[in-house]
Design an enzyme around this catalytic site. Structure first.
Site, PDB file in Angstrom:
ATOM      1  N   GLU A  75       0.857  -1.187   0.000  1.00  0.00           N
ATOM      2  CA  GLU A  75       0.000   0.000   0.000  1.00  0.00           C
ATOM      3  C   GLU A  75       0.891   1.233   0.000  1.00  0.00           C
ATOM      4  O   GLU A  75       1.726   1.410   0.894  1.00  0.00           O
ATOM      5  CB  GLU A  75      -0.944   0.039   1.197  1.00  0.00           C
ATOM      6  CG  GLU A  75      -1.874   1.253   1.129  1.00  0.00           C
ATOM      7  CD  GLU A  75      -2.924   1.303   2.233  1.00  0.00           C
ATOM      8  OE1 GLU A  75      -3.476   2.405   2.446  1.00  0.00           O
ATOM      9  OE2 GLU A  75      -3.189   0.261   2.865  1.00  0.00           O
ATOM     10  N   ASP A 127      10.667   7.573   0.389  1.00  0.00           N
ATOM     11  CA  ASP A 127      10.163   7.866  -0.954  1.00  0.00           C
ATOM     12  C   ASP A 127       9.728   6.561  -1.633  1.00  0.00           C
ATOM     13  O   ASP A 127      10.534   5.649  -1.818  1.00  0.00           O
ATOM     14  CB  ASP A 127      11.305   8.547  -1.724  1.00  0.00           C
ATOM     15  CG  ASP A 127      10.971   8.912  -3.157  1.00  0.00           C
ATOM     16  OD1 ASP A 127      11.359  10.007  -3.560  1.00  0.00           O
ATOM     17  OD2 ASP A 127      10.366   8.099  -3.872  1.00  0.00           O
ATOM     18  N   ASP A 150      -3.088  12.257  -3.108  1.00  0.00           N
ATOM     19  CA  ASP A 150      -3.306  13.704  -3.178  1.00  0.00           C
ATOM     20  C   ASP A 150      -3.801  14.073  -4.575  1.00  0.00           C
ATOM     21  O   ASP A 150      -3.134  13.797  -5.567  1.00  0.00           O
ATOM     22  CB  ASP A 150      -1.997  14.430  -2.868  1.00  0.00           C
ATOM     23  CG  ASP A 150      -2.190  15.923  -2.624  1.00  0.00           C
ATOM     24  OD1 ASP A 150      -3.092  16.523  -3.245  1.00  0.00           O
ATOM     25  OD2 ASP A 150      -1.445  16.493  -1.810  1.00  0.00           O
ATOM     26  N   LYS A 154      -5.783  21.750  -8.355  1.00  0.00           N
ATOM     27  CA  LYS A 154      -5.572  22.896  -9.239  1.00  0.00           C
ATOM     28  C   LYS A 154      -4.896  22.421 -10.522  1.00  0.00           C
ATOM     29  O   LYS A 154      -3.941  21.655 -10.474  1.00  0.00           O
ATOM     30  CB  LYS A 154      -4.721  23.951  -8.547  1.00  0.00           C
ATOM     31  CG  LYS A 154      -5.417  24.605  -7.357  1.00  0.00           C
ATOM     32  CD  LYS A 154      -4.553  25.688  -6.744  1.00  0.00           C
ATOM     33  CE  LYS A 154      -5.270  26.346  -5.564  1.00  0.00           C
ATOM     34  NZ  LYS A 154      -4.448  27.398  -4.921  1.00  0.00           N
ATOM     35  N   HIS A 224     -11.493   7.698   6.334  1.00  0.00           N
ATOM     36  CA  HIS A 224     -11.907   9.053   6.687  1.00  0.00           C
ATOM     37  C   HIS A 224     -11.799   9.980   5.486  1.00  0.00           C
ATOM     38  O   HIS A 224     -12.550  10.940   5.371  1.00  0.00           O
ATOM     39  CB  HIS A 224     -11.090   9.579   7.870  1.00  0.00           C
ATOM     40  CG  HIS A 224      -9.693   9.992   7.549  1.00  0.00           C
ATOM     41  ND1 HIS A 224      -8.660   9.088   7.407  1.00  0.00           N
ATOM     42  CD2 HIS A 224      -9.145  11.222   7.355  1.00  0.00           C
ATOM     43  CE1 HIS A 224      -7.547   9.742   7.136  1.00  0.00           C
ATOM     44  NE2 HIS A 224      -7.804  11.026   7.098  1.00  0.00           N
ATOM     45  N   PHE A 225     -10.880   9.692   4.541  1.00  0.00           N
ATOM     46  CA  PHE A 225     -10.799  10.483   3.311  1.00  0.00           C
ATOM     47  C   PHE A 225     -12.099  10.336   2.512  1.00  0.00           C
ATOM     48  O   PHE A 225     -12.642  11.306   1.989  1.00  0.00           O
ATOM     49  CB  PHE A 225      -9.620  10.020   2.450  1.00  0.00           C
ATOM     50  CG  PHE A 225      -8.274  10.336   3.018  1.00  0.00           C
ATOM     51  CD1 PHE A 225      -7.754  11.623   2.959  1.00  0.00           C
ATOM     52  CD2 PHE A 225      -7.516   9.352   3.614  1.00  0.00           C
ATOM     53  CE1 PHE A 225      -6.510  11.914   3.481  1.00  0.00           C
ATOM     54  CE2 PHE A 225      -6.270   9.630   4.137  1.00  0.00           C
ATOM     55  CZ  PHE A 225      -5.766  10.911   4.072  1.00  0.00           C
ATOM     56  N   GLU A 226     -12.574   9.111   2.427  1.00  0.00           N
ATOM     57  CA  GLU A 226     -13.800   8.833   1.683  1.00  0.00           C
ATOM     58  C   GLU A 226     -14.998   9.501   2.343  1.00  0.00           C
ATOM     59  O   GLU A 226     -15.840  10.120   1.677  1.00  0.00           O
ATOM     60  CB  GLU A 226     -14.009   7.326   1.613  1.00  0.00           C
ATOM     61  CG  GLU A 226     -15.177   6.875   0.778  1.00  0.00           C
ATOM     62  CD  GLU A 226     -15.202   5.372   0.621  1.00  0.00           C
ATOM     63  OE1 GLU A 226     -16.141   4.880  -0.030  1.00  0.00           O
ATOM     64  OE2 GLU A 226     -14.292   4.690   1.133  1.00  0.00           O
TER      65      GLU A 226
END
Length: 244
Positions: A75, A127, A150, A154, A224-226
């Protein structure tokens, strides 16, 4: 063992997480460490030797790392670790590798793994591109999961998004034939870019057909993002690809 954050609080931050754009490297994240609690610091001090993988830049024998042959699931960008912990709890027959650059999330998950006695999970605080390029052998992974990366919403920042052609090709190399790539996003524009990139990547076949998505699989909990995205009126797209 190189502790990412020693007990005195001195930082040894990872190199930028990058994606290729011509000859230069473009960062796909902004490093915001946030508040590092005493419990998270203790996690690095006490838990890292058990669950952490120090970046060496050399190919790693994953069966030796885990002490067994088993399906290997990676992941990338596990955030607070909820999805990775859920997967490890519900399918301990697999070995799990998580990569995350934000130290508080790593510290939080280290403590959770100790609570769960989850010796079938290992974490990198580094990384992800470098880890994939240098430490993961070609064909070593059975599955790669990338949940809610992310979106860089923009337009001028879209080049910073993780899912770019060169990165997709790297993932294909690291997945074994018959392996699986699972991505999820709550930004429709990013889902469109994922389709543009992944549907066109040799070695990947969209399980739902061109520009298709699948219902949320049982192995991915609602994060929680969802939840946040749904409150903002966003849809959620799960993209599932088979490695041919």
């Amino acid at each position: 063992m190189t502790n990412p954050f020693d007990s005195a609080g001195s930082k040894a931050p990872p190199k930028p997480f990058t994606v290729s754009e011509g000859r230069r490297e473009v960062r796909s994240f902004v490093l915001r460490q946030g508040r590092f609690t005493p419990a998270q610091q203790r996690a690095f001090d006490e838990r890292w030797p058990r669950f952490g993988l120090d970046y060496t830049g050399q190919p790693r024998d994953l069966d030796a790392t885990f002490g067994r042959p088993a399906h290997k699931v990676l992941e990338i960008g596990f955030g607070n670790g909820a999805a990775l912990r859920f997967a490890a709890q519900h399918d301990p027959s697999r070995d799990y590798i998580g990569i995350e650059v934000h130290a508080p999330g790593v510290g939080r998950l280290l403590n959770a793994l100790a609570d769960d006695n989850a010796d079938h999970v290992r974490l990198y605080h580094h990384d992800a591109v470098e880890v994939l390029q240098n430490e993961i052998a070609d064909g070593a992974l059975d599955e790669v999961r990338i949940y809610f990366p992310d979106p860089w919403h923009k337009k001028r920042h879209n080049k910073r998004r993780l899912l770019q052609p060169a990165f997709a090709e790297l993932l294909v190399r690291k997945l074994r034939p018959g392996g699986r790539l699972h991505c999820a996003t709550d930004w429709e524009d990013y889902a469109e870019q994922m389709w543009d990139v992944l549907d066109a990547t040799a070695g990947l076949v969209n399980r739902a057909g061109p520009r298709g998505s699948v219902p949320r699989p049982d192995w991915r909990p609602q994060t929680h993002f969802e939840t946040r995205g749904q409150k903002l009126g966003h849809g959620v797209w799960d993209l599932l690809y088979d490695r041919t």
